[in-house]
Each structure stands twice: as C-alpha cells, then as structure tokens.
Scaffold this motif. Sequence first.
Motif, PDB file in Angstrom:
ATOM      1  N   ARG B 181       0.858  -1.185   0.000  1.00 33.86           N
ATOM      2  CA  ARG B 181       0.000   0.000   0.000  1.00 33.86           C
ATOM      3  C   ARG B 181       0.895   1.236   0.000  1.00 33.86           C
ATOM      4  O   ARG B 181       0.968   1.955   0.990  1.00 33.86           O
ATOM      5  CB  ARG B 181      -0.928  -0.045   1.211  1.00 33.86           C
ATOM      6  N   PRO B 182       1.557   1.475  -1.147  1.00 37.89           N
ATOM      7  CA  PRO B 182       2.595   2.523  -1.189  1.00 37.89           C
ATOM      8  C   PRO B 182       2.065   3.924  -0.922  1.00 37.89           C
ATOM      9  O   PRO B 182       2.816   4.798  -0.510  1.00 37.89           O
ATOM     10  CB  PRO B 182       3.163   2.404  -2.607  1.00 37.89           C
ATOM     11  N   PHE B 183       0.757   4.152  -1.159  1.00 40.35           N
ATOM     12  CA  PHE B 183       0.249   5.523  -0.991  1.00 40.35           C
ATOM     13  C   PHE B 183      -0.117   5.825   0.456  1.00 40.35           C
ATOM     14  O   PHE B 183      -0.517   6.926   0.791  1.00 40.35           O
ATOM     15  CB  PHE B 183      -0.953   5.771  -1.905  1.00 40.35           C
ATOM     16  N   SER B 184      -0.009   4.828   1.333  1.00 44.30           N
ATOM     17  CA  SER B 184      -0.354   5.095   2.724  1.00 44.30           C
ATOM     18  C   SER B 184       0.881   5.377   3.574  1.00 44.30           C
ATOM     19  O   SER B 184       0.863   5.206   4.782  1.00 44.30           O
ATOM     20  CB  SER B 184      -1.169   3.927   3.297  1.00 44.30           C
ATOM     21  N   HIS B 185       1.980   5.817   2.916  1.00 43.67           N
ATOM     22  CA  HIS B 185       3.199   6.181   3.657  1.00 43.67           C
ATOM     23  C   HIS B 185       3.665   7.572   3.237  1.00 43.67           C
ATOM     24  O   HIS B 185       4.783   7.735   2.752  1.00 43.67           O
ATOM     25  CB  HIS B 185       4.338   5.204   3.360  1.00 43.67           C
ATOM     26  N   PRO B 186       2.808   8.606   3.390  1.00 46.87           N
ATOM     27  CA  PRO B 186       3.190   9.918   2.850  1.00 46.87           C
ATOM     28  C   PRO B 186       4.485  10.456   3.441  1.00 46.87           C
ATOM     29  O   PRO B 186       5.268  11.085   2.726  1.00 46.87           O
ATOM     30  CB  PRO B 186       2.002  10.813   3.218  1.00 46.87           C
ATOM     31  N   GLN B 188       7.219   8.813   4.656  1.00 47.69           N
ATOM     32  CA  GLN B 188       8.368   8.117   4.055  1.00 47.69           C
ATOM     33  C   GLN B 188       8.598   8.622   2.639  1.00 47.69           C
ATOM     34  O   GLN B 188       9.732   8.841   2.221  1.00 47.69           O
ATOM     35  CB  GLN B 188       8.094   6.605   3.986  1.00 47.69           C
ATOM     36  N   SER B 189       7.488   8.798   1.904  1.00 44.01           N
ATOM     37  CA  SER B 189       7.612   9.206   0.500  1.00 44.01           C
ATOM     38  C   SER B 189       8.249  10.576   0.400  1.00 44.01           C
ATOM     39  O   SER B 189       9.081  10.826  -0.480  1.00 44.01           O
ATOM     40  CB  SER B 189       6.241   9.230  -0.171  1.00 44.01           C
ATOM     41  N   LEU B 190       7.869  11.480   1.299  1.00 48.11           N
ATOM     42  CA  LEU B 190       8.415  12.835   1.240  1.00 48.11           C
ATOM     43  C   LEU B 190       9.914  12.865   1.496  1.00 48.11           C
ATOM     44  O   LEU B 190      10.599  13.786   1.071  1.00 48.11           O
ATOM     45  CB  LEU B 190       7.698  13.726   2.259  1.00 48.11           C
ATOM     46  N   ALA B 191      10.410  11.838   2.188  1.00 51.26           N
ATOM     47  CA  ALA B 191      11.837  11.809   2.502  1.00 51.26           C
ATOM     48  C   ALA B 191      12.669  11.236   1.347  1.00 51.26           C
ATOM     49  O   ALA B 191      13.887  11.188   1.424  1.00 51.26           O
ATOM     50  CB  ALA B 191      12.067  10.990   3.765  1.00 51.26           C
ATOM     51  N   LEU B 192      11.994  10.807   0.273  1.00 51.71           N
ATOM     52  CA  LEU B 192      12.741  10.278  -0.878  1.00 51.71           C
ATOM     53  C   LEU B 192      13.436  11.424  -1.612  1.00 51.71           C
ATOM     54  O   LEU B 192      12.950  12.549  -1.614  1.00 51.71           O
ATOM     55  CB  LEU B 192      11.788   9.567  -1.843  1.00 51.71           C
ATOM     56  N   PRO B 193      14.580  11.145  -2.262  1.00 50.44           N
ATOM     57  CA  PRO B 193      15.250  12.205  -3.023  1.00 50.44           C
ATOM     58  C   PRO B 193      14.317  12.754  -4.112  1.00 50.44           C
ATOM     59  O   PRO B 193      13.514  11.994  -4.673  1.00 50.44           O
ATOM     60  CB  PRO B 193      16.446  11.486  -3.655  1.00 50.44           C
ATOM     61  N   PRO B 194      14.402  14.051  -4.425  1.00 47.97           N
ATOM     62  CA  PRO B 194      13.491  14.691  -5.380  1.00 47.97           C
ATOM     63  C   PRO B 194      13.317  13.946  -6.708  1.00 47.97           C
ATOM     64  O   PRO B 194      12.181  13.828  -7.179  1.00 47.97           O
ATOM     65  CB  PRO B 194      14.092  16.082  -5.576  1.00 47.97           C
ATOM     66  N   PRO B 195      14.389  13.421  -7.329  1.00 52.74           N
ATOM     67  CA  PRO B 195      14.153  12.760  -8.628  1.00 52.74           C
ATOM     68  C   PRO B 195      13.155  11.591  -8.532  1.00 52.74           C
ATOM     69  O   PRO B 195      12.364  11.377  -9.449  1.00 52.74           O
ATOM     70  CB  PRO B 195      15.537  12.249  -9.029  1.00 52.74           C
ATOM     71  N   ARG B 323      10.618   0.109   2.467  1.00 52.17           N
ATOM     72  CA  ARG B 323       9.643   0.233   3.566  1.00 52.17           C
ATOM     73  C   ARG B 323       8.278   0.627   3.011  1.00 52.17           C
ATOM     74  O   ARG B 323       7.249   0.145   3.450  1.00 52.17           O
ATOM     75  CB  ARG B 323      10.125   1.260   4.590  1.00 52.17           C
ATOM     76  N   ILE B 324       8.280   1.523   2.010  1.00 50.58           N
ATOM     77  CA  ILE B 324       7.019   1.974   1.421  1.00 50.58           C
ATOM     78  C   ILE B 324       6.288   0.800   0.746  1.00 50.58           C
ATOM     79  O   ILE B 324       5.072   0.714   0.764  1.00 50.58           O
ATOM     80  CB  ILE B 324       7.288   3.111   0.397  1.00 50.58           C
ATOM     81  N   TYR B 325       7.065  -0.096   0.173  1.00 52.17           N
ATOM     82  CA  TYR B 325       6.479  -1.235  -0.544  1.00 52.17           C
ATOM     83  C   TYR B 325       6.453  -2.524   0.285  1.00 52.17           C
ATOM     84  O   TYR B 325       6.215  -3.604  -0.251  1.00 52.17           O
ATOM     85  CB  TYR B 325       7.230  -1.476  -1.862  1.00 52.17           C
ATOM     86  N   ALA B 326       6.683  -2.407   1.598  1.00 54.38           N
ATOM     87  CA  ALA B 326       6.695  -3.614   2.436  1.00 54.38           C
ATOM     88  C   ALA B 326       5.296  -4.238   2.472  1.00 54.38           C
ATOM     89  O   ALA B 326       4.290  -3.544   2.523  1.00 54.38           O
ATOM     90  CB  ALA B 326       7.153  -3.255   3.846  1.00 54.38           C
TER      91      ALA B 326
END
Lengths: 84, 424
Positions: B181-186, B188-195, B323-326
């Motif tokens: 449920r990758p969209f339920s980790h906002p 974690q997602s924000l901490a990803l590098p911009p690209p 972690r986002i895709y766990a």
Amino acid sequence: MSGQIFWNGTALPYRPGETVATALTRAGVLRFGVAPGGQARGIFCGIGQCQGCLVQVGARLTEACLLPCRDGLMVSDAGGPQHG
Amino acid sequence: MGDPRILVVGAGLAGLAAAAELACAGHQVLVVDQARQPGGAVHRQPLPGARSLASPAQARRWRALMADVDAQGARIEIACNTRFGGVDHTGTVLLTGDAAALLQPQALVLAVGAREKVQPRPGWTLPWVTTAGALQVEIKTTSEPPAGRVLLAGSGPLLLALGAELVRLGQPPVAIIEAARPFSHPLQSLALPPPYMVEAARHLARLVRARVPVFTGAALTRISEHEGALLAEIATRKGSLGLAADRICLHDGIRPNDTGLTDSTALPVLRLGDCREALGAAAALADGRAGGAALAARLAGLPAPAASSALAREALAQARLARIYAHDSAAALAALPADTVICRCENRTRADLDALGPSPTTRQLRLDGRFGMGACQGRFCADWVARLARPDAPQPLGIPRWPARPISVAELLAAPDLTSGEFE
Ligand code: FES
C-alpha cells in the motif's frame, strides 16, 4: 534492409536489429516449445535468464530473446530442454 | 601468458562507468554484452528508426557516459552479442557469441545487473504470462505498445512506471495489482530524493488521467486460460474479482543477477552495480565509477580511494522505498496451493516440495526434489524453494555449476583459445 526469418517453415517479417523473440511476438507466436511437464513454454524474462524461450536453430537450442534476426534464418519450436 | 586486458561483462551503466575509469588509468578494457547494443536494462536502445522512450534526464545521463567511453578511444573495445559463460579456478573465462574466446584477463569486472523477482502463482507458467521487464524490453526497443489487453501485477515501483509507459504508448493497462500500500506512507515518500518524487508523480498523473484502476493491498492469486484469453483472479481489500487480459506481466521487485558468478582466486574478480546490490540506476553508475577507480588503484598498488557518497545516498533511498512497498509476501507464499509450479524448468510443484517432508536439506531438495536443477539453475525458483522449505531459516539452495548458462558443444568449439602463447 529488413528481410524475413522462417518459423517452422513459415516466412515472418522482421525489423533490422530485432531479436527472434520480438519478431515472433509481433506475429502472435506465443508457444516456443514444450517444457518437461508437457506445458507450453514461451518468453518469460526477456533477458536470457529463464530458458523459457529456447528455440531450435540448426542443431542447437538457443534463447530467442537474445538471438538477432538475419535474413533467411530458420528457427523452429523446440521440444523440452534437452537432458544428458 | 595472461591477457593484459581487463574484461568487463555488461555494457550497462555500471560496466561502462568502470571501463571508463580503468581506461583513464591506462588499462586496455574489453567490454562484452549479450545484447546487440550497449545500454543494459535501463538504457536499452531502440531499434533503428524507432523513437526512444527515455526521459530527457535519462538521455542526458547516457550521452554523458558514452562521451566518457568514446574519449578513451581504442583503450575500450565493446563487443556485443557476446555472452559470459563463467570463469574457472585457473582464471580462464569463456565467452560465446560474436567475440567468442577462452581468455585469461588481468582482472574481471562483473556488471550484469539485476533480474526480477517473481513470486510463483498458480498459472504463472502459461504462455503470455511474462515478467514486467520482458515487456519493458519490447517497448523500449520497438517503441510500440503490445497487442491486446495487458494486466500488471505483483509489487514495486516498476509496475507504476511500466503502466505509465503503456498509457503514453496509447495502450493503458487493464489494471495494476499492487500487493503493498505505497500511498499510505506519505511521510516516508516525502523523505525520498526529489528525482524519485518527480518521476513517481509523473507516472501517477498519467495513470490517473487514463483512469487506470490501481488496486493496492491486492494480489493476483491465480491465472487460467479461458476462451483464448487469460483470466486473473484477484483478491482485493474489498473482496475478489476476475479480470480478463491477453498478457499478464508479473514483477515482485529486483534482485542481483548473481547466479553462476563464481569467484576465482587466479585473478581479481569484482562485482559492480545491481549484480552486487540491486540499488537502481543512479547507484549502478556511482558503483561502476568507484569500483573501476578502486580496481585501477589496486592494480597499481595504490591505496583504495574513499567510498562514494552517492552510493550511500541511493542505498538509503532504496531502503525507504522498500519500507514503502513492504507487505507480507511470506503469507502469500505459504498459502500457495499444492498444484502451483515452483520450478518452471522442471515443472516441480508445491506438492513435490512438501513430499520431501519437513525441513528438507539442500541435498534432498536438489537430488530428490530436483529443485534448482533445471536449465536456469534456480534463477527463478531457488529463493522461493528456500523460503518454502524452511520459512524460519532459509538456506541457500547450493552453488550453481560452471558454466553460468547452458552452452552447446558447437559454441565451445567455436571459442578460440587465447590463453596460450604470447599475447600481442
Ligand atoms: S525469455 Fe527468458 S531466456 Fe529468453
């Protein structure tokens, strides 16, 4: 300068640079041979790792997904992977 | 006499970056690749006349690397349609194909990338069920959409990327089935590098605009053939549904493509890029450069250069993505029905595995069960067999044998022996 390859004797067109797997795919060929359990085999990984796409060229089995087309190339479906 | 050249296997980002560093230090480098052109999985080049699907940033990265390679002139030789058959204890390497040879290079750099993980599911051996990567190879080379309806299932960012590419080619997928449920980790997602964020946002925008159904926390549980099409049974969080498709592409992440990459004590052997640790394109480029420079230093008897910070950054980003895709893949594996084929090459099923009794040894799995003994040497079953056989403490399924891939006697005879006599 594209030409044709022969799949089980039938002429199929190909584009320069493409592999036998893509040419067969465009022609709607899905079954490249038979696996030991009797099930049909075909492309799976696309990168030469799974051996699912083995076809027969002359006396040898080779991966269709890595085999470049060339004019007049004769390819046929192979039985199961050969053992021993 | 040994061959003064350094052999690099794989003309993708890692291999070519390493070759450029080594050549820059004065070495003669032979780069081989099984494909018809350099590029690897990420920068696979279109057929003559087909348009490239690479993003501007991807195209820039590739052009820059090729300029570095070209700048080395004759110090780098690239041989395509050539495959690595393995290295033995004497340091002899077998190459087959266009640049077929038996040779003893000064050092060996393995940069053969990643391969996909695909969890077994009932029906995953049917024709026209392929990996997502196989479809990517097709569309990157032909820049044409596949014929018929495509369903994408499994887990990982590649599913969204491939879905978006299909939209762009005018052939949106029937649906995307994502186990996590990758969209339920906002956060974690924000901490990803911009690209990473920019790319994900672009893919999602395309999918939303084309109204592609994306089911998250969902699993494709069975594939069967029905009236000339494939029928997928899908378990979603709200219940089950069936979807028809002409082609189903499975993908459950990537892993190092390291089967058959044995070491040799006779020469330095290095693994670089995704085949060392699957961290993606940016990391492969950084690892190739750093590894090439480190090998050049080692051969010159100089101290090793400092580790690359780019690599550490990418490893962190990949850990976040993981972690986002766990999701609980162990439960899906444990629930596989008895008739599920686990070993595709030899058609060995879950029932065959269970028949070996509780906690079978590696020997039993291989000799009695014939798992990992087929033509692919366990590339697509060994991980699952190990996890099913001993869920708490999976053991590696034994060491693949030389050669690294099936080789015909004709191929062996066609390989000139460059290991004896003076090398010019
Ligand atoms: S499709 Fe897997 S080896 Fe060709």
